[in-house]
Each structure stands twice: as structure tokens, then as C-alpha cells.
Design a protein around this motif. Sequence first.
Motif, short mmCIF file in Angstrom:
data_model
loop_
_atom_site.label_atom_id
_atom_site.label_comp_id
_atom_site.label_asym_id
_atom_site.label_seq_id
_atom_site.Cartn_x
_atom_site.Cartn_y
_atom_site.Cartn_z
N PRO A 81 21.58 22.23 16.03
CA PRO A 81 20.57 21.47 16.77
C PRO A 81 19.53 22.38 17.41
CG PRO A 81 22.55 21.70 18.08
CD PRO A 81 22.85 22.32 16.74
N THR A 82 18.49 21.78 17.94
CA THR A 82 17.51 22.56 18.71
C THR A 82 18.23 23.18 19.91
OG1 THR A 82 16.91 20.68 20.11
CG2 THR A 82 15.63 20.97 18.08
N SER A 83 17.68 24.27 20.41
CA SER A 83 18.33 24.95 21.54
C SER A 83 18.39 24.04 22.77
CB SER A 83 17.60 26.26 21.87
OG SER A 83 16.23 26.02 22.11
N GLN A 84 17.36 23.22 22.96
CA GLN A 84 17.34 22.28 24.09
C GLN A 84 18.46 21.27 23.96
OE1 GLN A 84 15.97 18.82 23.52
NE2 GLN A 84 16.64 18.25 25.57
N ALA A 85 18.64 20.70 22.76
CA ALA A 85 19.68 19.69 22.55
C ALA A 85 21.07 20.32 22.61
CB ALA A 85 19.47 19.00 21.21
N GLN A 86 21.20 21.55 22.14
CA GLN A 86 22.49 22.24 22.18
C GLN A 86 23.01 22.32 23.61
OE1 GLN A 86 24.36 23.95 19.42
NE2 GLN A 86 25.85 23.72 21.04
N GLY A 87 22.11 22.60 24.54
CA GLY A 87 22.50 22.71 25.94
C GLY A 87 22.68 21.36 26.63
N GLN A 88 22.08 20.32 26.06
CA GLN A 88 22.10 19.00 26.71
C GLN A 88 23.27 18.13 26.28
OE1 GLN A 88 18.35 17.00 26.23
NE2 GLN A 88 19.02 15.14 27.27
N TYR A 89 23.73 18.29 25.04
CA TYR A 89 24.77 17.40 24.51
C TYR A 89 25.99 18.22 24.07
CZ TYR A 89 20.64 14.40 24.00
OH TYR A 89 19.48 13.68 24.22
N GLY A 90 27.13 17.92 24.66
CA GLY A 90 28.36 18.62 24.31
C GLY A 90 28.89 18.26 22.94
N VAL A 91 28.40 17.18 22.37
CA VAL A 91 28.90 16.69 21.08
C VAL A 91 28.66 17.70 19.95
CG1 VAL A 91 26.78 15.46 20.43
CG2 VAL A 91 28.98 14.63 19.62
N SER A 151 13.99 7.41 23.61
CA SER A 151 12.82 7.29 22.75
C SER A 151 13.19 6.65 21.41
CB SER A 151 12.22 8.68 22.50
OG SER A 151 11.14 8.60 21.59
N GLN A 152 12.24 5.95 20.82
CA GLN A 152 12.46 5.33 19.51
C GLN A 152 11.89 6.16 18.37
OE1 GLN A 152 11.31 1.22 19.33
NE2 GLN A 152 12.78 0.61 20.89
N SER A 153 11.32 7.31 18.68
CA SER A 153 10.77 8.15 17.61
C SER A 153 11.04 9.62 17.90
CB SER A 153 9.27 7.91 17.43
OG SER A 153 8.58 8.24 18.62
N ALA A 154 11.25 10.36 16.83
CA ALA A 154 11.52 11.79 16.93
C ALA A 154 10.61 12.53 15.97
CB ALA A 154 12.98 12.08 16.60
N VAL A 155 10.19 13.71 16.38
CA VAL A 155 9.39 14.58 15.52
C VAL A 155 9.95 15.99 15.62
CG1 VAL A 155 7.26 13.24 15.71
CG2 VAL A 155 7.73 15.04 17.38
N GLY A 156 9.76 16.74 14.56
CA GLY A 156 10.23 18.11 14.57
C GLY A 156 10.12 18.74 13.20
N ARG A 157 10.84 19.83 13.05
CA ARG A 157 10.82 20.60 11.81
C ARG A 157 12.27 20.90 11.44
NH1 ARG A 157 9.79 26.22 11.38
NH2 ARG A 157 9.43 26.19 13.62
N LEU A 178 14.48 22.17 14.46
CA LEU A 178 13.56 22.93 15.32
C LEU A 178 12.55 21.99 15.94
CD1 LEU A 178 12.92 25.73 12.69
CD2 LEU A 178 14.33 25.99 14.75
N ALA A 179 12.23 22.24 17.20
CA ALA A 179 11.21 21.44 17.88
C ALA A 179 9.83 21.98 17.56
CB ALA A 179 11.45 21.46 19.39
N ASN A 180 8.86 21.08 17.41
CA ASN A 180 7.46 21.52 17.25
C ASN A 180 6.93 22.07 18.56
OD1 ASN A 180 7.30 20.72 14.54
ND2 ASN A 180 6.65 18.65 15.08
N GLN A 181 7.21 21.37 19.64
CA GLN A 181 6.75 21.74 20.98
C GLN A 181 7.92 21.63 21.94
OE1 GLN A 181 3.56 22.64 21.63
NE2 GLN A 181 2.84 22.22 19.56
N PRO A 182 7.99 22.48 22.95
CA PRO A 182 9.05 22.34 23.96
C PRO A 182 8.99 20.94 24.59
CG PRO A 182 7.90 24.42 24.24
CD PRO A 182 7.12 23.63 23.22
N ASP A 184 9.72 18.11 23.10
CA ASP A 184 9.64 17.03 22.11
C ASP A 184 11.01 16.37 21.95
OD1 ASP A 184 6.97 17.35 21.57
OD2 ASP A 184 7.25 18.31 19.61
N PHE A 185 11.01 15.07 21.70
CA PHE A 185 12.24 14.35 21.35
C PHE A 185 12.44 14.56 19.85
CE2 PHE A 185 15.02 10.79 20.40
CZ PHE A 185 15.86 10.76 21.51
N THR A 186 13.53 15.24 19.48
CA THR A 186 13.77 15.64 18.09
C THR A 186 14.91 14.84 17.48
OG1 THR A 186 15.36 17.33 18.75
CG2 THR A 186 13.02 18.00 18.62
N TRP A 187 15.15 15.11 16.20
CA TRP A 187 16.27 14.50 15.51
C TRP A 187 17.58 14.87 16.21
CZ3 TRP A 187 15.50 14.06 9.58
CH2 TRP A 187 16.37 13.10 9.04
#
Length: 196
Positions: A81-91, A151-157, A178-182, A184-187
Motif C-alpha cells: 500500500p501507499t506509505s500513508q495507508a500502511q501507517g493508517q490501516y493495520g489490515v 470518499s467514493q473515488s480514488a486516484v493514484g498510480r 503510489l499516491a499522486n499527491q500527498p 490523495d485518497f488512493t486505492w
Amino acid sequence: MNSRVPHFVLMGLGFWCSSCDIFNTREPENPVQPSSTYLPPTEPAIVFSNMVNSFREVNSLNYVKSFSDSSTSGRNFVFEPTSQAQGQYGVFFSWSRQSEQQYFDKIKSELQTSSLPSLVLNFLSQSVGADSAQFEATYQLAVPHTRASVSQSAVGRAQFYLKKDSFQNWVILRWVDLANQPGDFTWSNFKGEFGQ
């Protein structure tokens, strides 16, 4: 005692049976089947077509077929996952191929009535060998779910690493989000929210 059936009873039964269609066969009904455009992924690009179609058709079984299974490819699927999501979700500490199906099924159960998700992948680069391939793409994922706080939409790389399994079908072995911008709501955020 006379055991013979009176003639008028037999005539009545004959008339009744001929006037109804109890003995006639009817046209069989078509079996109810979910719509599916799944194709055997004999080329790497078909994996992504199947993935896009699985969202449009809300078909988790077809979706999960896109990922490596150790029983047929010798290696387990890995999601980074993105580094932000890795730290946010224990799953994400135990994310697996089964986790992919579980979050997809959770999304399916929380879709708005008569609304379908959609996925758009725009490929930036690709490298295809005899039995391995690498793709990089931007994505836009829209999921019309019922959770007001998400959010109902996600963007990223995404970076996808594919290989052939024992059936000579292509599967995703590793996926780096990967997030496009810090911020961003990603996959990864969708997976984190619905994978719990």
C-alpha cells in the motif's frame, strides 16, 4: 359389489385431462447467471481488462482470479500500500489474495442501489518478457458506496508485476500502490476502509 367405474366418470376425467395442459411440457426457463466477460488471461493486457470488467460487473470471483495463487504459480500475491495507508490501516500487515476478495465483497454489499463501480487504467509503461511482465499505470476508481465518511473515488498510480502460472495464464504477483499527491485518497485507502 361392482368394481367397474361408471362410464360418465371416465368421460369426465378424459374431458378434464384434455382441457388442461397438465401433461404438456413447457419451455424451460433460462438459468439465472451473473453477467461475465472474463477471458482466460493468455496475454498480460487481458489481466487488466478482466480487472476493469470485474468492477463493472461487480464480480469478486473474476476479480480475485487476477492475482497470484501459490497453488498454481508457486508464490503468494503481495500488495504494497501507499506509505500513508500502511501507517493508517493495520489490515495491511497480513494482506493476501483472500483479502482482495473480502474487501471487494464488502464494497459490493455496500453499493448504492442501482449503482456500479468503475475503474479506468491509463498505462504509462510496460515491459513484457517470456514469463514475466511489469506495467505502470495511473488509475481512477469510482465506488458509489453508502458510507458517508469515506470518499467514493480514488486516484493514484500502480506498479504491477506479473508472471505466468502453471496453466500459462498471466497473474499479478506484486502490486505497488503510489499516491499522486500527498493526502490523495488512493486505492490503498479503499482497501483499508473496506478490508477491516
